[in-house]
Design a protein around this motif. Structure first.
Motif: not given
Length: 174
Positions: A7, A9, A14, A34, A65, A143, A145
């Motif tokens: 994943i 995100p 970030h 990741h 979420r 976030t 996914v």
């Protein structure tokens, strides 16, 4: 060539994760932040075979979420950004993906615990110092996914996303 499933995100904030990784993670320039679902493995499987396996495994998995906060240490060398919301669907994805053609790659010597690695420090003294420095790092990261990614890792360790597979609430055919 190695393959892995992650994943990636998309946190709006970030940059804070990037700053931590730039300081503490030697993989910073090789792979974006990741959460690993299937750890790197070497095989001769084609991208189409792996993609089909992933699609089969994630049928019915809808977007979810995640929320992450707090840095803790692991295995005397790693710094992890911890999952606070979204653990269960990530564990379910991990378990589903390690079936069928990927079953033989499951390492049963450890328990899967979703996390985002922000550091890998081999020197014990530097590691202890990094734990102290990050102890007050309490920024929250959230976030949704919507997809998982199949990546290939070349001989230099550089990651390339080969396919992005969306999470869909039901089989797109039916």
């Amino acid at each position: 060539m190695l393959s892995a499933i992650h994943i990636f995100p998309a946190f709006r904030n970030h940059r804070s994760v990037d700053l931590l990784r730039a300081k503490y993670d030697p993989l910073f320039s090789l792979i974006p932040p990741h959460i690993t679902l299937v750890f790197p493995f070497e095989s001769t499987m084609t991208l189409d075979d792996l993609t089909e396996h992933i699609r089969t495994c994630i049928v019915g998995m809808k977007p979810f979420r995640i929320a992450m906060t707090g840095i803790t240490g692991a295995d005397g060398a790693y710094l992890f950004l911890n999952v606070k919301v979204g653990n269960d669907p990530m564990i379910e994805l991990h378990d589903r993906l390690y079936t069928g053609i990927l079953r033989k790659y499951l390492n049963r010597s450890f328990t899967y615990s979703p996390h985002l690695t922000v550091g890998h420090i081999h020197d014990k003294q530097l590691y202890e110092s990094a734990l102290l420095e990050t102890a007050q790092f309490n920024e929250a990261f959230e976030t949704v996914v919507h997809e998982i990614a199949l990546e290939r890792i070349d001989e230099t360790g550089r990651s390339t996303v080969e396919r992005k597979i969306p999470l869909l609430p039901r089989n797109p055919i039916g």
